[in-house]
Design a protein around this motif. Structure first.
Motif, PDB file in Angstrom:
ATOM      1  N   TYR A  97       0.681  -0.746   0.069  1.00  0.00           N
ATOM      2  CA  TYR A  97       0.058  -0.365  -0.407  1.00  0.00           C
ATOM      3  C   TYR A  97       0.732   1.825   0.207  1.00  0.00           C
ATOM      4  O   TYR A  97       2.368   0.794   0.439  1.00  0.00           O
ATOM      5  CB  TYR A  97      -0.834   0.186   1.024  1.00  0.00           C
ATOM      6  CG  TYR A  97      -1.810  -1.256   1.345  1.00  0.00           C
ATOM      7  CD1 TYR A  97      -3.103  -0.910   0.604  1.00  0.00           C
ATOM      8  CD2 TYR A  97      -1.622  -1.899   2.265  1.00  0.00           C
ATOM      9  CE1 TYR A  97      -3.457  -2.773   0.739  1.00  0.00           C
ATOM     10  CE2 TYR A  97      -2.055  -3.264   2.561  1.00  0.00           C
ATOM     11  CZ  TYR A  97      -3.752  -3.468   1.733  1.00  0.00           C
ATOM     12  OH  TYR A  97      -4.436  -4.472   1.972  1.00  0.00           O
ATOM     13  N   GLN A  98       0.634   2.324  -0.983  1.00  0.00           N
ATOM     14  CA  GLN A  98       1.247   3.615  -0.776  1.00  0.00           C
ATOM     15  C   GLN A  98       0.426   4.748  -0.147  1.00  0.00           C
ATOM     16  O   GLN A  98       0.626   5.576   0.273  1.00  0.00           O
ATOM     17  CB  GLN A  98       1.693   4.107  -2.753  1.00  0.00           C
ATOM     18  CG  GLN A  98       2.934   3.035  -2.740  1.00  0.00           C
ATOM     19  CD  GLN A  98       3.129   3.438  -3.705  1.00  0.00           C
ATOM     20  OE1 GLN A  98       2.762   4.057  -4.851  1.00  0.00           O
ATOM     21  NE2 GLN A  98       3.739   1.751  -4.277  1.00  0.00           N
ATOM     22  N   THR A  99      -0.717   4.637  -0.371  1.00  0.00           N
ATOM     23  CA  THR A  99      -1.560   6.362  -0.281  1.00  0.00           C
ATOM     24  C   THR A  99      -2.577   5.331   0.371  1.00  0.00           C
ATOM     25  O   THR A  99      -3.445   4.481   0.787  1.00  0.00           O
ATOM     26  CB  THR A  99      -2.325   6.353  -1.504  1.00  0.00           C
ATOM     27  OG1 THR A  99      -3.003   5.508  -1.918  1.00  0.00           O
ATOM     28  CG2 THR A  99      -1.320   7.038  -2.734  1.00  0.00           C
ATOM     29  N   PHE A 100      -3.063   6.977   1.659  1.00  0.00           N
ATOM     30  CA  PHE A 100      -4.044   6.400   2.763  1.00  0.00           C
ATOM     31  C   PHE A 100      -5.466   7.802   2.512  1.00  0.00           C
ATOM     32  O   PHE A 100      -4.556   8.802   2.094  1.00  0.00           O
ATOM     33  CB  PHE A 100      -4.045   6.013   3.992  1.00  0.00           C
ATOM     34  CG  PHE A 100      -3.551   7.473   4.599  1.00  0.00           C
ATOM     35  CD1 PHE A 100      -4.023   7.870   5.457  1.00  0.00           C
ATOM     36  CD2 PHE A 100      -1.807   7.844   4.583  1.00  0.00           C
ATOM     37  CE1 PHE A 100      -3.739   8.804   6.297  1.00  0.00           C
ATOM     38  CE2 PHE A 100      -1.361   8.542   4.410  1.00  0.00           C
ATOM     39  CZ  PHE A 100      -2.074   9.539   5.965  1.00  0.00           C
ATOM     40  N   ASP A 101      -6.359   7.795   3.049  1.00  0.00           N
ATOM     41  CA  ASP A 101      -7.058   8.395   3.052  1.00  0.00           C
ATOM     42  C   ASP A 101      -7.787   8.032   4.531  1.00  0.00           C
ATOM     43  O   ASP A 101      -8.571   7.095   4.816  1.00  0.00           O
ATOM     44  CB  ASP A 101      -8.999   8.187   1.949  1.00  0.00           C
ATOM     45  CG  ASP A 101      -9.322   9.860   2.014  1.00  0.00           C
ATOM     46  OD1 ASP A 101      -9.136  10.729   2.569  1.00  0.00           O
ATOM     47  OD2 ASP A 101     -10.750   9.588   1.154  1.00  0.00           O
TER      48      ASP A 101
ATOM     49  N   LYS B 132       4.578   9.655   8.338  1.00  0.00           N
ATOM     50  CA  LYS B 132       5.840   8.694   9.370  1.00  0.00           C
ATOM     51  C   LYS B 132       6.329   7.902   8.946  1.00  0.00           C
ATOM     52  O   LYS B 132       7.683   7.518   9.272  1.00  0.00           O
ATOM     53  CB  LYS B 132       5.944   8.959  10.534  1.00  0.00           C
ATOM     54  CG  LYS B 132       6.189  10.760  11.366  1.00  0.00           C
ATOM     55  CD  LYS B 132       6.128  10.352  12.456  1.00  0.00           C
ATOM     56  CE  LYS B 132       6.429  11.561  13.747  1.00  0.00           C
ATOM     57  NZ  LYS B 132       6.416  11.870  15.122  1.00  0.00           N
ATOM     58  N   LEU B 133       5.210   6.573   8.652  1.00  0.00           N
ATOM     59  CA  LEU B 133       5.856   4.989   7.957  1.00  0.00           C
ATOM     60  C   LEU B 133       6.157   5.276   7.043  1.00  0.00           C
ATOM     61  O   LEU B 133       6.213   3.956   6.352  1.00  0.00           O
ATOM     62  CB  LEU B 133       4.674   4.358   8.998  1.00  0.00           C
ATOM     63  CG  LEU B 133       5.076   4.131  10.161  1.00  0.00           C
ATOM     64  CD1 LEU B 133       3.115   3.492  10.373  1.00  0.00           C
ATOM     65  CD2 LEU B 133       5.799   3.951  10.572  1.00  0.00           C
ATOM     66  N   GLY B 134       5.862   6.091   5.788  1.00  0.00           N
ATOM     67  CA  GLY B 134       6.217   6.462   4.437  1.00  0.00           C
ATOM     68  C   GLY B 134       4.816   6.425   4.402  1.00  0.00           C
ATOM     69  O   GLY B 134       5.248   6.150   2.113  1.00  0.00           O
ATOM     70  N   TYR B 135       3.464   6.412   4.288  1.00  0.00           N
ATOM     71  CA  TYR B 135       2.481   6.946   3.418  1.00  0.00           C
ATOM     72  C   TYR B 135       1.850   8.000   2.989  1.00  0.00           C
ATOM     73  O   TYR B 135       2.485   9.063   3.976  1.00  0.00           O
ATOM     74  CB  TYR B 135       1.293   5.634   4.658  1.00  0.00           C
ATOM     75  CG  TYR B 135       1.120   4.465   4.475  1.00  0.00           C
ATOM     76  CD1 TYR B 135       1.013   3.560   3.428  1.00  0.00           C
ATOM     77  CD2 TYR B 135       1.671   4.029   5.778  1.00  0.00           C
ATOM     78  CE1 TYR B 135       1.008   1.731   4.358  1.00  0.00           C
ATOM     79  CE2 TYR B 135       2.232   2.833   6.487  1.00  0.00           C
ATOM     80  CZ  TYR B 135       1.687   1.656   5.669  1.00  0.00           C
ATOM     81  OH  TYR B 135       1.427   0.586   5.734  1.00  0.00           O
ATOM     82  N   ILE B 136       1.558   8.762   1.546  1.00  0.00           N
ATOM     83  CA  ILE B 136       1.144   9.373   1.488  1.00  0.00           C
ATOM     84  C   ILE B 136      -0.541   9.921   1.822  1.00  0.00           C
ATOM     85  O   ILE B 136      -1.295   9.147   1.193  1.00  0.00           O
ATOM     86  CB  ILE B 136       1.416   9.315  -0.416  1.00  0.00           C
ATOM     87  CG1 ILE B 136       2.586   9.517  -0.158  1.00  0.00           C
ATOM     88  CG2 ILE B 136       0.879  10.321  -0.734  1.00  0.00           C
ATOM     89  CD1 ILE B 136       3.254   8.820  -1.751  1.00  0.00           C
TER      90      ILE B 136
ATOM     91  N   PRO C  51     -10.429   8.809  -4.618  1.00  0.00           N
ATOM     92  CA  PRO C  51     -11.297   7.604  -4.429  1.00  0.00           C
ATOM     93  C   PRO C  51     -10.466   6.672  -5.209  1.00  0.00           C
ATOM     94  O   PRO C  51     -10.766   5.048  -4.902  1.00  0.00           O
ATOM     95  CB  PRO C  51     -11.591   7.728  -5.892  1.00  0.00           C
ATOM     96  CG  PRO C  51     -11.138   8.667  -6.892  1.00  0.00           C
ATOM     97  CD  PRO C  51     -10.787  10.154  -5.808  1.00  0.00           C
ATOM     98  N   ASP C  52      -8.769   6.884  -5.589  1.00  0.00           N
ATOM     99  CA  ASP C  52      -8.113   5.578  -5.602  1.00  0.00           C
ATOM    100  C   ASP C  52      -7.281   5.646  -4.435  1.00  0.00           C
ATOM    101  O   ASP C  52      -5.775   4.569  -4.898  1.00  0.00           O
ATOM    102  CB  ASP C  52      -7.160   5.597  -6.830  1.00  0.00           C
ATOM    103  CG  ASP C  52      -7.882   5.776  -8.153  1.00  0.00           C
ATOM    104  OD1 ASP C  52      -9.580   5.305  -8.031  1.00  0.00           O
ATOM    105  OD2 ASP C  52      -8.283   6.985  -9.537  1.00  0.00           O
ATOM    106  N   ALA C  53      -7.383   5.697  -3.483  1.00  0.00           N
ATOM    107  CA  ALA C  53      -6.418   5.696  -2.198  1.00  0.00           C
ATOM    108  C   ALA C  53      -6.447   4.135  -1.967  1.00  0.00           C
ATOM    109  O   ALA C  53      -7.106   3.380  -2.004  1.00  0.00           O
ATOM    110  CB  ALA C  53      -7.024   6.457  -1.149  1.00  0.00           C
ATOM    111  N   ASP C  54      -5.223   3.622  -1.450  1.00  0.00           N
ATOM    112  CA  ASP C  54      -5.793   2.311  -1.449  1.00  0.00           C
ATOM    113  C   ASP C  54      -5.686   1.695   0.006  1.00  0.00           C
ATOM    114  O   ASP C  54      -6.235   0.636   0.378  1.00  0.00           O
ATOM    115  CB  ASP C  54      -3.935   1.824  -0.836  1.00  0.00           C
ATOM    116  CG  ASP C  54      -2.898   2.137  -2.917  1.00  0.00           C
ATOM    117  OD1 ASP C  54      -3.439   2.193  -3.509  1.00  0.00           O
ATOM    118  OD2 ASP C  54      -1.909   2.327  -2.492  1.00  0.00           O
ATOM    119  N   LEU C  55      -5.868   2.691   1.174  1.00  0.00           N
ATOM    120  CA  LEU C  55      -6.339   2.634   2.522  1.00  0.00           C
ATOM    121  C   LEU C  55      -7.268   3.464   3.305  1.00  0.00           C
ATOM    122  O   LEU C  55      -6.871   4.821   1.787  1.00  0.00           O
ATOM    123  CB  LEU C  55      -4.783   2.749   3.901  1.00  0.00           C
ATOM    124  CG  LEU C  55      -4.233   1.345   3.036  1.00  0.00           C
ATOM    125  CD1 LEU C  55      -3.202   1.495   4.393  1.00  0.00           C
ATOM    126  CD2 LEU C  55      -4.865  -0.362   3.333  1.00  0.00           C
ATOM    127  N   GLY C  56      -8.294   3.124   3.449  1.00  0.00           N
ATOM    128  CA  GLY C  56      -9.713   4.264   4.421  1.00  0.00           C
ATOM    129  C   GLY C  56      -9.034   4.301   5.729  1.00  0.00           C
ATOM    130  O   GLY C  56      -8.980   2.987   6.042  1.00  0.00           O
TER     131      GLY C  56
END
Length: 216
Positions: free
Chosen positions: A45-49, A84-88, A94-99
């Motif tokens: 995973y790279q991105t999160f909302d 801090k853990l490297g997630y953006i 709508p295309d975020a990897d994590l919610g």
């Protein structure tokens, strides 16, 4: 946030399924419990909302969403740790990897104890017996013993948004954090303790760290 549907009913069900640990021996800090989903590689995973409101359960008859300064401070603390853990952080993407959704639960229990034996206080260390006063057969005050006890908890659920979106298909929870214990004398104090506990939740979840993988 089109892809993430946060339902109050689901949060209530999740809260009911969480078993609250004993607050004893916690040095006045909240207890922190974290649990990842099995067979999940978080470095994929790279991105999160992050939901922009805190779901609050227990202060009214119905769950409500809060955007007070205290609520936003807790949300911000999760965002800081994720970055801090490297997630953006990609808000409303709508295309975020994590919610991530956060739920705050507060509960006050009121205990009332009626004693059949009027001399319930005689077991208290150092208390004198009724005969101390002379030839009395006893005495008592006819009222119950009552006290209240308030606990609060913060639940953070991280869901996978990379799967195929289908109607009526639940999102997979890949990580959850439970922070809970007795409420303090002030809301500001509880918020400070919860922010520290949020940091602890990420510290004790090293598998979330994308940066550690990139340094190998």
């Amino acid at each position: 946030m089109k892809k993430i549907m946060f339902f109050a009913a689901l949060a209530l069900l999740a809260a009911a399924c969480h078993k609250e640990p004993s607050p004893q021996d916690s040095d006045n800090e909240y207890l922190v419990y974290t649990s990842p989903s099995k067979d999940v590689t978080f470095t994929s995973y790279q991105t999160f909302d992050l939901a922009d409101s805190l779901l609050v359960i227990g202060q009214s008859d119905k769950p409500e969403y809060s955007q007070t300064d205290n609520a936003l401070a807790l949300i911000q603390q999760v965002r800081v740790n994720m970055e801090k853990l490297g997630y953006i952080y990609t808000p409303d993407n709508p295309d975020a990897d994590l919610g991530i959704q956060m739920t705050y639960i507060i509960k006050t229990e009121r205990y009332v104890k009626f004693y059949n034996d009027p001399y319930w206080w005689l077991d208290y260390p150092g208390y004198w017996p009724s005969g101390y006063w002379g030839s009395w057969t006893g005495f008592y005050y006819p009222y119950p013993v009552t006290y209240t006890y308030t606990t609060n908890a913060l639940i953070t659920d991280m869901v996978d948004l990379t799967g195929v979106e289908k109607e009526d298909t639940p999102l997979e929870v890949v990580w959850t954090s439970y922070i809970g214990g007795p409420a303090g004398s002030s809301v500001q104090g509880d918020v400070a303790r919860m922010k520290t506990s949020i940091d602890q939740a990420f510290v004790q979840s090293p598998y979330l760290n994308r940066n550690a993988s990139s340094r190998r």
